[in-house]
Scaffold this motif. Structure first.
Motif, mmCIF file in Angstrom:
data_model
loop_
_atom_site.group_PDB
_atom_site.id
_atom_site.type_symbol
_atom_site.label_atom_id
_atom_site.label_comp_id
_atom_site.label_asym_id
_atom_site.label_seq_id
_atom_site.Cartn_x
_atom_site.Cartn_y
_atom_site.Cartn_z
ATOM 1 N N THR A 154 -12.221 55.544 19.102
ATOM 2 C CA THR A 154 -12.182 55.630 17.535
ATOM 3 C C THR A 154 -13.312 54.765 16.983
ATOM 4 N N ALA A 155 -13.964 53.972 17.861
ATOM 5 C CA ALA A 155 -15.267 53.344 17.089
ATOM 6 C C ALA A 155 -16.761 53.680 18.111
ATOM 7 N N GLY A 156 -16.741 54.723 18.422
ATOM 8 C CA GLY A 156 -18.164 54.662 19.633
ATOM 9 C C GLY A 156 -18.765 54.293 20.717
ATOM 10 N N LEU A 157 -16.970 53.732 21.047
ATOM 11 C CA LEU A 157 -17.210 52.742 22.611
ATOM 12 C C LEU A 157 -16.618 52.899 23.931
ATOM 13 N N ALA A 158 -17.067 54.624 23.695
ATOM 14 C CA ALA A 158 -16.820 55.208 24.738
ATOM 15 C C ALA A 158 -17.306 55.030 25.926
ATOM 16 N N MET A 159 -18.973 55.186 26.270
ATOM 17 C CA MET A 159 -19.854 55.182 27.483
ATOM 18 C C MET A 159 -19.226 52.841 27.764
ATOM 19 N N GLU A 160 -19.520 52.619 26.619
ATOM 20 C CA GLU A 160 -19.632 50.980 27.199
ATOM 21 C C GLU A 160 -18.351 50.454 27.884
ATOM 22 N N LEU A 161 -16.712 51.351 27.579
ATOM 23 C CA LEU A 161 -15.783 50.854 27.998
ATOM 24 C C LEU A 161 -15.448 51.918 29.667
ATOM 25 N N LEU A 162 -16.098 52.349 29.646
ATOM 26 C CA LEU A 162 -15.771 52.919 31.142
ATOM 27 C C LEU A 162 -15.720 52.642 32.575
ATOM 28 N N CYS A 163 -15.685 50.699 31.762
ATOM 29 C CA CYS A 163 -15.490 50.236 33.494
ATOM 30 C C CYS A 163 -13.888 49.797 32.921
ATOM 31 N N LEU A 164 -13.450 50.316 32.319
ATOM 32 C CA LEU A 164 -11.784 50.394 32.188
ATOM 33 C C LEU A 164 -11.288 50.954 32.803
ATOM 34 N N MET A 165 -11.243 52.538 32.555
ATOM 35 C CA MET A 165 -11.291 53.994 33.482
ATOM 36 C C MET A 165 -10.246 53.975 34.803
ATOM 37 N N ARG A 166 -8.694 54.723 34.472
ATOM 38 C CA ARG A 166 -8.789 54.491 36.255
ATOM 39 C C ARG A 166 -9.000 55.543 36.295
ATOM 40 N N PRO A 167 -9.869 55.599 38.377
ATOM 41 C CA PRO A 167 -10.342 56.427 38.479
ATOM 42 C C PRO A 167 -10.034 57.606 38.871
ATOM 43 N N GLY A 168 -10.538 58.750 38.546
ATOM 44 C CA GLY A 168 -9.518 60.142 39.239
ATOM 45 C C GLY A 168 -8.817 60.596 38.642
ATOM 46 N N SER A 169 -7.652 60.164 37.565
ATOM 47 C CA SER A 169 -6.833 60.822 36.546
ATOM 48 C C SER A 169 -7.268 60.395 35.588
ATOM 49 N N SER A 170 -8.000 59.288 34.850
ATOM 50 C CA SER A 170 -7.821 59.305 33.723
ATOM 51 C C SER A 170 -9.084 60.135 32.591
ATOM 52 N N ARG A 171 -8.684 59.874 31.121
ATOM 53 C CA ARG A 171 -9.469 60.672 30.074
ATOM 54 C C ARG A 171 -9.873 59.970 28.645
ATOM 55 N N ILE A 172 -11.311 60.340 28.614
ATOM 56 C CA ILE A 172 -11.658 59.583 27.280
ATOM 57 C C ILE A 172 -11.473 60.876 26.425
ATOM 58 N N VAL A 173 -10.884 60.549 25.288
ATOM 59 C CA VAL A 173 -11.452 61.801 23.700
ATOM 60 C C VAL A 173 -11.914 60.890 22.776
ATOM 61 N N SER A 174 -13.284 61.046 22.142
ATOM 62 C CA SER A 174 -13.655 60.528 21.098
ATOM 63 C C SER A 174 -13.517 61.438 19.736
ATOM 64 N N VAL A 175 -13.495 60.438 19.213
ATOM 65 C CA VAL A 175 -13.558 61.160 17.536
ATOM 66 C C VAL A 175 -14.684 60.227 16.850
ATOM 67 N N SER A 176 -15.353 59.725 17.754
ATOM 68 C CA SER A 176 -17.005 58.849 16.503
ATOM 69 C C SER A 176 -18.188 58.346 17.226
ATOM 70 N N THR A 177 -18.700 59.345 18.401
ATOM 71 C CA THR A 177 -19.445 59.533 19.144
ATOM 72 C C THR A 177 -20.863 60.920 18.456
ATOM 73 N N MET A 178 -20.797 61.785 19.250
ATOM 74 C CA MET A 178 -20.951 63.253 18.546
ATOM 75 C C MET A 178 -20.631 64.426 19.148
ATOM 76 N N PRO A 179 -20.322 65.416 18.710
ATOM 77 C CA PRO A 179 -20.253 66.460 19.109
ATOM 78 C C PRO A 179 -21.670 67.341 20.089
ATOM 79 N N SER A 180 -21.492 68.319 20.888
ATOM 80 C CA SER A 180 -22.330 68.703 21.375
ATOM 81 C C SER A 180 -22.901 69.983 20.698
#
Length: 362
Positions: free
Chosen positions: A222-248
């Motif tokens: 919700t704050a545009g921090l998706a790429m900064e927080l990648l290290c927190l994600m569980r490898p192999g099964s996790s997902r990030i959904v953003s509404v604060s970066t930009m769409p394709s």
């Protein structure tokens, strides 16, 4: 009718409340709603400031707002779900935008009956943000039950719904959020005693230093921090959904934002640029063995009916931070500026359109 609008792309300081033509029925499944209250979201003020002016050519005057609640005053001949006098709430589609107006027109498919337990102001604060959070959480591949969900900005307009839905609807095992120092004591009272499991004061701590790396199953950005927080994600099964970066660029072209009478087309160069940036984010996420995507809300009355059930079951509540009257232009401007700046706000901003709304609970 009175309507909050702008004559050109503007910051909130230039918003005006003026007389504009009242909408009339144009489709057999249209309804006309007398608006009692309208909710303001970050997308409202960003769009009004020209956030997408390179991609979308908007007509002026530009009416502001997507969320509202009110009473149906007219129905098209093929409307089946609603009757004149029904109390409803809705996130308006782009072609009907302008919720901060005395009347709006909308196809019945986007509308739902207002939860009777809510005031018009409370109901108007819900549709866009709560539907966005609900649709984001549904994108997790699998069952979130027992999993760890991280929602930065847990008392923001969208974050407050995401925390509640994650815990009470999707049954997350652990919900983590961030708020400022002053808001920490308010969190349990506003969202419920058993909603958030871990609270991080973002003014003092970086979430990357507090949350164990590789343990987050779902991040609702919700704050545009998706790429900064990648290290927190569980490898192999996790997902990030953003509404604060930009769409394709392709997403933008196919999105509900382009659902306008003149059928705008995103310029090729701009679309390719957005596609490239989106692909870079996906590749970066892939390196951490997580999935990244941007979410565009799809507004449906069916989703609002689901949220109505959660509200009536006590699993979902709203938080209103400020109510301003549409006739007090300066108060509306100041309140919208808080949303625009992204600093200091708590909960949702609601504009009261009909002054008698608070006496009618539907």
């Amino acid at each position: 009718m009175l309507s909050l609008n702008i004559s050109r792309y503007s910051k909130p300081s230039a918003y005006r409340v003026s007389e504009l033509p009242k909408p009339c029925l144009t489709n057999s499944k249209d309804v006309i709603i007398k608006v009692y209250a309208a909710g303001i979201n970050p997308i409202d003020v960003k769009r009004a400031a020209g956030a997408l002016k390179l991609a979308v050519e908007d007509p002026f005057p530009y009416k502001i707002g997507y969320d509202c609640s009110g009473i149906i005053t007219e129905t098209g001949r093929d409307v089946k779900k609603f009757n004149i006098g029904d109390a409803v709430y809705v996130k308006l589609p782009e072609i009907s935008r302008g919720s901060c107006s005395e009347f709006v027109r909308c196809l019945e498919e986007h509308i739902a009956l207002k939860p009777p337990c809510l005031s018009f102001e409370e109901a108007a604060s819900i549709p866009l943000a709560a539907m966005t959070a609900h649709q984001a959480l549904r994108l997790y591949r699998g069952d979130l039950s027992g999993k760890t969900v991280f929602v930065p900005a847990g008392l923001s307009g969208t974050g407050l719904f995401a925390c509640q839905l994650a815990k009470h609807v999707f049954r997350a095992g652990k919900v983590i959020t961030t708020v400022s120092t002053a808001k920490i004591p308010k969190l349990k009272k506003l969202l419920g005693e058993n909603t958030v499991d871990e609270v991080i004061d973002y003014t003092k701590f970086d979430p990357r230093d507090v949350i164990e790396h590789g343990t987050v199953d779902f991040l609702f950005d919700t704050a545009g921090l998706a790429m900064e927080l990648l290290c927190l994600m569980r490898p192999g099964s996790s997902r990030i959904v953003s509404v604060s970066t930009m769409p394709s660029g392709n997403q933008l072209q196919d999105s509900p934002l382009m659902d306008l009478a003149h059928r705008p087309t995103v310029p090729f160069a701009f679309r390719m640029g957005l596609n490239l940036l989106d692909q870079i984010r996906k590749v970066r996420a892939h390196r951490y063995e997580t999935e990244y995507s941007y979410l565009f809300l799809e507004s449906t009355g069916k989703d609002l009916d689901e949220l109505k059930q959660y509200i009536e079951d006590g699993r979902l509540r709203t938080v209103i931070g400020t109510i301003a009257d549409i006739r007090d232009t300066e108060a509306v401007r100041k309140a919208c500026d808080v949303i625009y700046s992204g600093r200091g706000g708590l909960g949702k901003l609601v504009i009261r359109v009909c002054t008698s709304a608070q006496s009618f609970q539907g």
